[in-house]
Design a protein around this motif. Structure first.
Motif, PDB file in Angstrom:
ATOM      1  N   UNK A   1       0.897   3.576   9.802  1.00  0.00           N
ATOM      2  CA  UNK A   1      -0.571   3.563   9.737  1.00  0.00           C
ATOM      3  C   UNK A   1      -1.129   4.982   9.854  1.00  0.00           C
ATOM      4  N   UNK A   2      -0.488   5.798  10.689  1.00  0.00           N
ATOM      5  CA  UNK A   2      -0.943   7.184  10.803  1.00  0.00           C
ATOM      6  C   UNK A   2      -0.808   7.887   9.456  1.00  0.00           C
TER       7      UNK A   2
ATOM      8  N   UNK B   1      -2.867   6.208   2.265  1.00  0.00           N
ATOM      9  CA  UNK B   1      -2.671   4.763   2.218  1.00  0.00           C
ATOM     10  C   UNK B   1      -3.927   3.960   2.001  1.00  0.00           C
ATOM     11  N   UNK B   2      -5.086   4.598   2.036  1.00  0.00           N
ATOM     12  CA  UNK B   2      -6.320   3.827   1.988  1.00  0.00           C
ATOM     13  C   UNK B   2      -6.850   3.639   0.573  1.00  0.00           C
ATOM     14  N   UNK B   3      -6.282   4.390  -0.398  1.00  0.00           N
ATOM     15  CA  UNK B   3      -6.897   4.387  -1.725  1.00  0.00           C
ATOM     16  C   UNK B   3      -6.787   3.032  -2.434  1.00  0.00           C
TER      17      UNK B   3
ATOM     18  N   UNK C   1       0.833  -1.205   0.000  1.00  0.00           N
ATOM     19  CA  UNK C   1       0.000   0.000   0.000  1.00  0.00           C
ATOM     20  C   UNK C   1       0.870   1.258   0.000  1.00  0.00           C
ATOM     21  N   UNK C   2       2.019   1.168   0.673  1.00  0.00           N
ATOM     22  CA  UNK C   2       2.925   2.322   0.715  1.00  0.00           C
ATOM     23  C   UNK C   2       3.484   2.588  -0.681  1.00  0.00           C
ATOM     24  N   UNK C   3       3.861   1.520  -1.361  1.00  0.00           N
ATOM     25  CA  UNK C   3       4.393   1.661  -2.723  1.00  0.00           C
ATOM     26  C   UNK C   3       3.335   2.280  -3.633  1.00  0.00           C
TER      27      UNK C   3
ATOM     28  N   UNK D   1      -8.348  -0.732   5.036  1.00  0.00           N
ATOM     29  CA  UNK D   1      -7.269  -0.371   5.961  1.00  0.00           C
ATOM     30  C   UNK D   1      -7.730  -0.596   7.402  1.00  0.00           C
ATOM     31  N   UNK D   2      -8.954  -0.145   7.685  1.00  0.00           N
ATOM     32  CA  UNK D   2      -9.477  -0.258   9.040  1.00  0.00           C
ATOM     33  C   UNK D   2      -9.696  -1.704   9.451  1.00  0.00           C
ATOM     34  N   UNK D   3     -10.312  -2.492   8.557  1.00  0.00           N
ATOM     35  CA  UNK D   3     -10.686  -3.860   8.923  1.00  0.00           C
ATOM     36  C   UNK D   3      -9.473  -4.755   9.072  1.00  0.00           C
TER      37      UNK D   3
END
Lengths: 448, 332
Positions: free
Chosen positions: B84-85, B194-196, B33-35, B252-254
């Motif tokens: 995560x933040x 990061x959530x997209x 996700x970071x990449x 991301x949340x789950x």
């Protein structure tokens, strides 16, 4: 359970939790060697759960193998017999490996291993005679618990017992003495099973073995098949190799699907669980009348030069045993009586082997797996692996605050200290230690 | 004879799992996700992450020093919180705000309550909410993906969640310029850094499941509850459900935040209740609330309930069958 065809059964139910341990059964193919007679033995008067015995010999007495040297008039106790022939050189306090000081009898060997002339096979035709004979034999649970066997077999008549389970799981890593017993003395085991079945009137007997020991099945099955077991009451059963499969409550669940309620015994739900080596011993005792004076142990671990399975007289000094196994090949950092999961770390080699000890393990630094202790991250692994459905992390918390009421509410006393929680803990919390403290807190509370 | 023998309580064997190893697995799971966020928002995504991680690590170090406690940087949990933040922030957020977020997460939420395992709400999540309340404009600047997030005049757009709010009764035709489902999966839409990219997060989540770092219970029931709720809210429109699942911070949340060990129940039953609660609150906020997104609030709210959920769901010990047994006897 209802299968009529002879053959190998599979476990009725899977136990909850447990952990996958590396078996390290390095000594599995090593036949049991007999160790030469030691110079002297120290026989502690407390080698069982229950009341210690009182020495009935005095300094200077000449004793022979199998002669009773300590007994007690209490029910939950087992007499102690001389394991070598020779002269009593001391009767007094001895220190056991666990640090407990108890009365003990020291015998200096005359090297003859002369058998006591009073030994004769017992006559066993009914339950009372069987229990009396087993008591006289000095037998205690050889699997490690050390509970006097005659107490276990002396089932009150009002209890409805139908199943005898022979425990050959040996789920602790490293230890292979029960495995060797199955391979070397399968006949005796079957004989013991027949005796117990006939006299105590079991409807079925289940010999339960973990599925990582296929060789045992072959041997046992062959003997069981050729045996004149007409009603096919004796069955072999494979169990999943998952620690702590050999724990009594887990064993009963896997073999019969029954659950032993907290604070109850297997006999309350119709089962008796016997260790496989204990069963074989009963058969031998009834045949020869020779009491429990020696036992097999596994000597293994990274620091032992020549790991072995050996048969030693009870009371042999640990140092003598280690010397017989080639001594230490590297500096030991942890010595364990018993298996690595539930065994007792001991503080020196100058202590005698007792009846219930089934292994001596010595680990050097590299094998001494100590995890860095960090704070609990509440990952819940301890909860997942607990076979007793407890919450070890909460026990730790309440144990630290000595909250007896909360500890009682979360049923600490149900814990059998199998160590699965501490094994699984990623933060290296000494959970079993806290659980023992918690039990101590409860004991103190009830003593108030 | 050995002079120094260790005498300790059993067991004398330990599993290979360590706290550090677990945290490292979480970091590895966050890498895809970071990449992807770097692909969509440029180098600023990486710089933003570096800032939050540095802020978290430094806060933890200083905090432990000041409180005269042992250094816990080795467990890597501060790094996880930092990443995560960052994932929960818009890529354009001023760096100093991100740094403040890290300080709030570690100092206020984590260390003041006793450090790792003791915080009662998710540190990254709480920091995000505090930032949202403190800097509402900066925290809601969602730029269109594929632009340089450094540039001041990057084009902003509404997030799919804000767009979906106008899809009354699940009628997607009421929504203009909605990204396609493929774009939702890949992350070509507005949203937190990061959530997209849902697919990258799902991959990371499966890695954690495979490594047994997390149990499937929480993600399954969280996402499942949202799916069921949205199915009914959208009048049976499956497409609407898919948009709801892939949009916002649900994945991301789950997978990464509701499964936080410290702030989720340790019992299995408790996990189910917790996850269903998260799913319900998320859905209710999304459908009936004035905010377009509710994942962070739902997790925080359920975090607070965890001690109670746990108390109610503590398992009975092995063989504890009092009532059942009584019934059986009656039958027999």
């Amino acid at each position: 359970m209802s299968k009529k065809t002879p053959g190998v059964l599979t476990a009725v139910r899977k136990g909850r939790g447990g952990v996958k341990v590396t078996h390290h059964k390095n000594t599995a193919e090593m036949a049991i060697e007999r160790m030469p007679v030691p110079q002297k033995v120290v026989l502690p008067m407390q080698q069982h759960i229950g009341v210690p015995c009182t020495p009935i010999v005095k300094v200077g007495d000449t004793v022979a193998v199998g002669q009773k040297i300590g007994d007690s008039d209490k029910f939950i106790s087992a007499p102690i017999h001389a394991s070598i022939s020779g002269t009593v050189t001391a009767v007094g306090d001895v220190k056991l490996a666990n640090g407990i000081i108890t009365k003990g009898v020291t015998i200096e060997s005359d090297g003859e291993m002369r058998l006591y002339e009073g030994i004769k096979p017992p006559v066993v035709t009914n339950k009372a005679e069987l229990c009396a004979a087993v008591r006289e034999s000095g037998l205690v649970g050889l699997g490690g618990a050390g509970f006097p066997a005659h107490v276990k077999l002396n089932i009150p008549d009002d209890k409805d017992i139908d199943t005898l389970i022979i425990n050959a799981a040996e789920c602790e890593p490293y230890i292979t003495v029960d495995y060797r017993e199955c391979i070397e003395n399968a006949e005796n085991i079957l004989k013991g099973v027949e005796i117990l079945k006939d006299i105590l009137g079991f409807k079925q007997v289940i010999i339960a073995i973990e599925d990582n020991k296929p060789k045992v099945f072959e041997i046992m099955k062959e003997i069981a098949d050729r045996d004149n077991d007409k009603d096919d009451a004796i069955k072999l059963m494979t169990l999943r190799s998952r620690y702590p499969q050999g724990a009594e409550k887990m064993m009963v669940l896997s073999a019969t699907g029954r659950k032993v309620p907290p604070g109850k015994l297997p006999s309350d739900i119709g089962c008796v669980v016997m260790n496989v080596t204990s069963t074989a011993f009963i058969a031998r005792y009834i045949e020869t009348g020779k009491p429990l004076v020696s036992r097999s142990i596994t000597v293994d671990g990274g620091a032992i030069a020549e790991p072995k399975n050996i048969r030693v007289p009870i009371g042999t000094n640990i140092q003598d045993i280690i010397d017989f196994c080639g001594g230490f090949k590297s500096e030991p950092r942890k010595l364990i009586f018993g298996g690595p999961m539930m065994g007792l770390a001991i503080c020196g080699t100058d202590a005698p082997i007792c009846k219930q000890n089934n292994a001596i393990l010595a680990f050097d630094e590299s094998k001494d797996l100590v995890k860095k202790e960090r704070a609990c991250i509440r990952c819940g692994r301890c909860v997942d692996v607990c076979p007793m459905s407890l919450t070890p992390t909460l026990i730790e918390r309440y144990s630290r605050t000595k909250d007896a009421e909360k500890l009682k509410a979360i049923n600490v006393t149900t814990c059998m200290e199998c160590g699965s929680c501490a094994f699984a803990c990623p933060s290296g919390r000494p959970l079993v230690q806290y659980i023992r403290l918690a039990k101590q807190v409860l004991r103190e509370e009830s003593g108030k | 004879m050995a002079k120094r023998l260790t005498v300790s309580a059993s067991p004398h064997m330990r599993s290979a799992d360590t706290t550090t190893g677990i945290m490292l697995d979480v970091i590895i799971a966050l890498v895809p996700a970071l990449v992807m966020s770097a692909v969509y928002f440029g180098s600023r995504a990486l710089v933003l992450t570096a800032v939050t991680v540095a802020s978290c690590v430094l806060s933890e170090f200083v905090c432990r020093k000041v409180m005269k406690r042992d250094n816990t940087l080795g467990d890597l949990s501060a790094i996880v919180t930092g990443i995560i933040l960052a994932f929960n922030l818009p890529a354009t957020l001023p760096l100093w705000m991100a740094a403040i977020g890290g300080i709030i997460a570690i100092v206020v939420v984590k260390q003041m309550f006793g450090g790792i395992g003791q915080n009662f709400v998710n540190p990254a999540m709480t920091a995000r909410i505090i930032l949202m309340v403190s800097f509402p404009t900066a925290m809601a600047k969602w730029i269109v993906t594929g632009q340089n997030a450094w540039s001041v005049d990057a084009v902003t757009s509404a997030t799919p969640m804000a767009q979906l709010a106008s899809a009354k009764g699940g009628d997607l035709s009421l929504v203009e310029d909605l990204p396609s489902i493929a774009e939702m999966l890949l992350g070509k839409h507005g949203g937190s850094m990061g959530e997209v990219c849902s697919i990258a997060l799902i991959c990371g989540g499966f890695y954690l499941l495979l490594r047994k770092v997390i149990s499937p219970v929480i993600p399954f029931f969280f996402i499942g509850t949202v799916a069921v709720f949205m199915f009914f809210a959208g009048g049976g429109n499956i497409e609407f459900v898919i948009y709801q699942l892939l949009g916002g911070g649900l994945m991301l949340g789950a997978f990464f935040m509701a499964t936080d060990y410290a702030t989720s129940p340790i019992t299995k039953k408790g996990k189910i209740i917790f996850a269903i609660g998260c799913g319900l609150i998320t859905s209710v906020i999304r459908i009936f609330g004035s905010l377009p997104e509710g994942v962070s609030f739902s997790i925080i709210l359920m975090n607070i309930l965890v001690p109670h959920i746990e108390n109610f769901t503590l398992s009975k010990p092995f063989g504890f069958v009092k009532e059942k047994k009584a019934k059986k006897e009656v039958k027999a």
